[in-house]
Design an enzyme around this catalytic site. Structure first.
Site, PDB file in Angstrom:
ATOM      1  N   ASP A  33       0.851  -1.189   0.000  1.00 29.18           N
ATOM      2  CA  ASP A  33       0.000   0.000   0.000  1.00 29.18           C
ATOM      3  C   ASP A  33       0.891   1.245   0.000  1.00 29.18           C
ATOM      4  O   ASP A  33       1.927   1.267   0.681  1.00 29.18           O
ATOM      5  CB  ASP A  33      -0.900  -0.011   1.242  1.00 29.18           C
ATOM      6  CG  ASP A  33      -2.015   1.007   1.164  1.00 29.18           C
ATOM      7  OD1 ASP A  33      -1.716   2.218   1.229  1.00 29.18           O
ATOM      8  OD2 ASP A  33      -3.175   0.601   1.042  1.00 29.18           O
ATOM      9  N   ILE A  34       0.505   2.262  -0.750  1.00 31.78           N
ATOM     10  CA  ILE A  34       1.326   3.491  -0.809  1.00 31.78           C
ATOM     11  C   ILE A  34       1.157   4.361   0.425  1.00 31.78           C
ATOM     12  O   ILE A  34       1.935   5.285   0.636  1.00 31.78           O
ATOM     13  CB  ILE A  34       1.046   4.310  -2.087  1.00 31.78           C
ATOM     14  CG1 ILE A  34      -0.407   4.779  -2.139  1.00 31.78           C
ATOM     15  CG2 ILE A  34       1.421   3.521  -3.331  1.00 31.78           C
ATOM     16  CD1 ILE A  34      -0.682   5.786  -3.241  1.00 31.78           C
ATOM     17  N   ASN A  91     -13.491  -3.685   2.150  1.00 28.90           N
ATOM     18  CA  ASN A  91     -14.612  -2.760   2.279  1.00 28.90           C
ATOM     19  C   ASN A  91     -15.577  -2.948   1.119  1.00 28.90           C
ATOM     20  O   ASN A  91     -15.174  -3.285   0.008  1.00 28.90           O
ATOM     21  CB  ASN A  91     -14.109  -1.310   2.289  1.00 28.90           C
ATOM     22  CG  ASN A  91     -13.251  -1.014   3.489  1.00 28.90           C
ATOM     23  OD1 ASN A  91     -13.588  -1.351   4.614  1.00 28.90           O
ATOM     24  ND2 ASN A  91     -12.110  -0.387   3.252  1.00 28.90           N
ATOM     25  N   GLU A  99     -12.837   3.144  -1.123  1.00 30.92           N
ATOM     26  CA  GLU A  99     -12.317   4.267  -1.898  1.00 30.92           C
ATOM     27  C   GLU A  99     -12.061   3.937  -3.361  1.00 30.92           C
ATOM     28  O   GLU A  99     -12.133   4.817  -4.206  1.00 30.92           O
ATOM     29  CB  GLU A  99     -11.040   4.799  -1.252  1.00 30.92           C
ATOM     30  CG  GLU A  99     -11.296   5.404   0.129  1.00 30.92           C
ATOM     31  CD  GLU A  99     -10.036   5.898   0.801  1.00 30.92           C
ATOM     32  OE1 GLU A  99      -8.956   5.855   0.185  1.00 30.92           O
ATOM     33  OE2 GLU A  99     -10.133   6.321   1.960  1.00 30.92           O
ATOM     34  N   VAL A 100     -11.721   2.694  -3.648  1.00 32.27           N
ATOM     35  CA  VAL A 100     -11.451   2.288  -5.034  1.00 32.27           C
ATOM     36  C   VAL A 100     -12.478   1.232  -5.421  1.00 32.27           C
ATOM     37  O   VAL A 100     -12.615   0.227  -4.726  1.00 32.27           O
ATOM     38  CB  VAL A 100     -10.019   1.726  -5.183  1.00 32.27           C
ATOM     39  CG1 VAL A 100      -9.766   1.275  -6.618  1.00 32.27           C
ATOM     40  CG2 VAL A 100      -8.986   2.764  -4.761  1.00 32.27           C
ATOM     41  N   HIS A 104     -10.501  -5.272  -3.246  1.00 36.83           N
ATOM     42  CA  HIS A 104      -9.144  -5.388  -2.737  1.00 36.83           C
ATOM     43  C   HIS A 104      -9.193  -5.797  -1.275  1.00 36.83           C
ATOM     44  O   HIS A 104     -10.045  -5.353  -0.526  1.00 36.83           O
ATOM     45  CB  HIS A 104      -8.331  -4.102  -2.931  1.00 36.83           C
ATOM     46  CG  HIS A 104      -8.969  -2.850  -2.414  1.00 36.83           C
ATOM     47  ND1 HIS A 104     -10.068  -2.257  -3.016  1.00 36.83           N
ATOM     48  CD2 HIS A 104      -8.664  -2.076  -1.358  1.00 36.83           C
ATOM     49  CE1 HIS A 104     -10.402  -1.172  -2.348  1.00 36.83           C
ATOM     50  NE2 HIS A 104      -9.570  -1.039  -1.320  1.00 36.83           N
ATOM     51  N   HIS A 106      -7.032  -5.840   2.135  1.00 36.55           N
ATOM     52  CA  HIS A 106      -5.886  -5.300   2.866  1.00 36.55           C
ATOM     53  C   HIS A 106      -5.375  -6.403   3.786  1.00 36.55           C
ATOM     54  O   HIS A 106      -6.167  -7.057   4.458  1.00 36.55           O
ATOM     55  CB  HIS A 106      -6.301  -4.120   3.746  1.00 36.55           C
ATOM     56  CG  HIS A 106      -6.820  -2.935   3.008  1.00 36.55           C
ATOM     57  ND1 HIS A 106      -6.048  -1.819   2.759  1.00 36.55           N
ATOM     58  CD2 HIS A 106      -8.039  -2.677   2.486  1.00 36.55           C
ATOM     59  CE1 HIS A 106      -6.777  -0.920   2.119  1.00 36.55           C
ATOM     60  NE2 HIS A 106      -7.996  -1.420   1.937  1.00 36.55           N
TER      61      HIS A 106
END
Length: 124
Positions: A33-34, A91, A99-100, A104, A106
């Protein structure tokens, strides 16, 4: 709602945006993750146009679902998180703050993570 193929994870899958990749197979791509929220914070995304867990579990073929979740486990083990423990989080939708619009997972680890949700007082 139609899948938005301009989202950042779709662009990463197509190689248009670089990622710090740590694992890739036919089913998934995993990368750091950035904006890490723990000493280990990795994202695992399925290879395919899936917006969320809801979409993925309804639409993806069984071999992709199995391969994706095997990839999540493989990544956690490769990061030496199995013994000390880790948290996985996905999520879905606005109440979860997704958010995206690409599924995904995490993977968080590397330290004690505390309770899952912050306790708040509710007014009667």
């Amino acid at each position: 709602m139609a899948y938005d193929d301009t989202n950042i994870f779709a662009r990463i899958l197509r190689g248009e945006i670089p990622a710090n990749t740590i694992y890739e197979d036919d089913y998934a791509l995993a990368f750091h993750d950035i904006n890490p929220q723990a000493p280990v914070h990795v994202l695992v995304i399925p290879k395919g146009p899936y917006q969320s867990m809801e979409d993925f579990t309804q639409s993806a073929p069984a071999d992709l679902i199995a391969g994706f979740f095997r990839a999540v486990g493989h990544v956690a083990r490769s990061l030496d998180l199995a013994e000390s423990g880790y948290r996985i989080l996905a999520n879905h939708g606005p109440n979860s703050h997704q958010e995206v619009p690409h599924l995904h997972i995490h993977i968080f680890g590397g330290r004690p993570l505390g309770p899952m949700l912050v306790q708040t007082e509710t007014k009667a």
